[in-house]
Design an enzyme around this catalytic site. Structure first.
Site, PDB file in Angstrom:
ATOM      1  N   SER A  67       0.832  -1.200   0.000  1.00 18.07           N
ATOM      2  CA  SER A  67       0.000   0.000   0.000  1.00 18.07           C
ATOM      3  C   SER A  67       0.876   1.263   0.000  1.00 18.07           C
ATOM      4  CB  SER A  67      -0.955  -0.029   1.188  1.00 18.07           C
ATOM      5  OG  SER A  67      -1.938   0.977   1.081  1.00 18.07           O
TER       6      SER A  67
ATOM      7  N   ASP B 165      -8.671  -4.494  -6.831  1.00 22.79           N
ATOM      8  CA  ASP B 165      -8.264  -3.383  -5.973  1.00 22.79           C
ATOM      9  C   ASP B 165      -8.510  -2.066  -6.703  1.00 22.79           C
ATOM     10  OD1 ASP B 165      -6.964  -1.462  -4.465  1.00 22.79           O
ATOM     11  OD2 ASP B 165      -4.986  -2.399  -4.605  1.00 22.79           O
TER      12      ASP B 165
ATOM     13  N   HIS C  54      -7.172  -4.857  -1.889  1.00 17.43           N
ATOM     14  CA  HIS C  54      -6.116  -4.004  -1.344  1.00 17.43           C
ATOM     15  C   HIS C  54      -5.971  -4.279   0.153  1.00 17.43           C
ATOM     16  CE1 HIS C  54      -3.537  -0.431  -1.572  1.00 17.43           C
ATOM     17  NE2 HIS C  54      -3.946  -0.187  -0.341  1.00 17.43           N
TER      18      HIS C  54
END
Length: 477
Positions: free
Chosen positions: A187, A398, A454
């Site tokens: 991330s 995602d 994600h």
């Protein structure tokens, strides 16, 4: 100087002596690097832990950076060492340990209240590598500062702190110096990981001790370039059939394919973009296949949907029961971490210093933090001139950092494709798709994770373990 014992003094002098001892202890703890303490038992886990867990603090720039170290459950004398950071910025590395790649997970299926319990997770990345899970930057997890001015951080400063942490940790633990070293994270750590990697390379070239056996780095669902990531969401929405062909064409034409800082005078672009936002606002960005759990106190534009409950705010969590058939949100699982981590027995078991972090948060959104690096594409370009092994992956569902964005910046590196786009498999089933690049000893493997969000390991733990295990031991996916 050796202080006399309090018992040999009168009460007033003894009290002063005790205060001086406490002050010296505080100064010592704020300036001295500690190698950590072994944790053999954890509340919520039956029996002794089946792996080596060490927790501790390392002092860096008037800050105390907290870490969890799990030694490889495979061959710790030969398996690689990985420094791992979770994104945010401000998300504790405990998130990665429990929800993504570590050897334990919460037993949410059987949770009926009280202190959450754990169960073993068989496909942990720690089966084949030793991991340092670092709470970074300051204010993340249990990391804190002894100086009020040192709580402020930034992308560049956090990377420097993490590098200094790694230097000190390896100095304290020299037996791991000979192992292959990788820097990893997911991330928002997609910004920080390349910066740390560059610092390690530069430190090695300058002869800074200890010399680290850096082999490569890995980033998952990586935030890499702000403009590319945000613009790619529209492209992703079209590819996933979330918006119509007509709206997509309007957005491309009226906005010139740029959706960041839209000119307020460009009314056609603004109108098209507003339609786009309405189309996707009820989707769960982290994984468009899962339900969106919004706030129990909805925002004004969500007033017509008050029954959609639960943005991550633990005070609003519906905790009993945490999992209801056909009515489950991932945030229920996240709630268990708040309950477990803020328990006094848990903090004692983890050797947490009391009084510095009053309320542990999975992701601290109140950091004093400056995002001073908007793009690390040039850093990747610099690293591509070095002999490094690189893994980049992401879930194909995602929408926070769409695969579209990742593919775009990788292509900007102008690397040579050595293994073209193909599926990779787990148990005979397509687990995703992969392509491999190479350039002057720099080898980059990019992989999508089918159905992943994600970040991908939070949704496809088994597949992501198989991917990591193959890559870290030099096998093709």
């Amino acid at each position: 100087m050796q202080l006399p014992s309090p018992a040999s003094l009168n009460s007033t002098t003894a009290l002063k002596c005790l205060h001086l001892r406490m002050l010296l202890l505080l100064i010592f703890s704020a300036t001295t690097s500690f190698s950590g303490e072994i944790v053999k038992y954890l509340p919520g886990y039956d029996g002794e832990l089946p792996f080596k867990l060490e927790t501790g603090y390392i002092s860096v720039n008037e800050s105390e950076l907290f870490y969890y170290f799990i030694e490889s459950q495979g061959n710790p004398e030969e398996d690689p060492l990985i420094l791992w950071l979770t994104g945010g910025p401000g998300c504790s590395s405990f998130n990665g340990l429990i929800y993504e790649i570590g050897p334990l997970e919460f037993d949410i299926d059987n949770y009926t209240g009280g202190l959450p319990r754990f169960k073993d997770y068989p496909y942990a990345w720690t089966k084949t590598g030793s991991f340092i899970f670092l709470d970074s930057p300051v204010g993340t997890g249990f990391s804190y500062s002894t100086n009020s001015d040192a709580w402020a951080s930034s992308d560049s400063f956090a990377a420097k702190q993490a590098y200094e942490f790694l230097r000190k940790w390896l100095t304290d633990n020299p037996k791991y110096l000979s192992l292959e070293l990788f820097i990893g994270g997911d991330s928002y750590s997609g910004i920080i990981v390349p910066l740390i990697t560059k610092l390690v390379l530069e430190g090695n070239e300058a002869g800074t001790q200890p010399i680290m056996n850096l082999i490569g780095y890995l980033v998952g669902s990586p935030w890499t370039d702000q403009v590319i990531s945000e613009n790619s969401r529209v492209v992703f929405a079209h590819r996933m059939a979330l918006i119509s062909d007509e709206l997509y064409e309007d957005l491309k034409v009226y906005c010139n394919e740029s959706y960041v800082n839209i000119d307020p005078s460009n009314t056609k672009c603004i109108a098209a973009y507003e339609i786009y936002k309405k189309c996707v606002k009820d989707l769960y960005d982290n994984n468009i296949l899962e339900p969106k759990c919004t706030s129990a106190s909805p925002e004004k534009d969500q007033g017509e949907l008050p029954h959609r409950a639960l943005q991550e705010n633990p005070t609003n969590f519906i905790l009993s029961p945490p999992k209801i058939p056909d009515l489950w949100c991932r945030n229920f699982n996240y709630a268990l971490s708040y309950m477990w981590m803020n328990n006094d027995q848990v903090q004692d078991a983890l050797h947490i210093r009391k009084g510095f972090v009053s309320d542990w948060k999975r992701c601290n959104k109140s950091l004093s933090y400056t995002k001073d690096v908007q793009s690390v594409i040039d850093i990747h370009r610099y690293l591509s001139t070095k002999r490094l092994q690189v893994l980049v992956d992401g879930g194909d569902r995602d929408m926070v950092v769409p695969f579209v964005a990742t593919v775009k910046w990788i292509k900007m590196l102008n690397l040579t494709v050595v293994n073209d786009w193909r599926p990779w498999f787990v148990d005979g089933q397509v687990a995703g798709f992969t392509v491999k690049y190479s350039e002057h000893g720099y080898r980059l493997t990019y992989a999508t994770v089918k159905g992943g969000g994600h970040t991908a390991p939070a949704y496809r733990r088994r597949e992501c373990y198989e991917k990591f295990d193959r890559w870290i031991h030099w096998y093709p996916l």
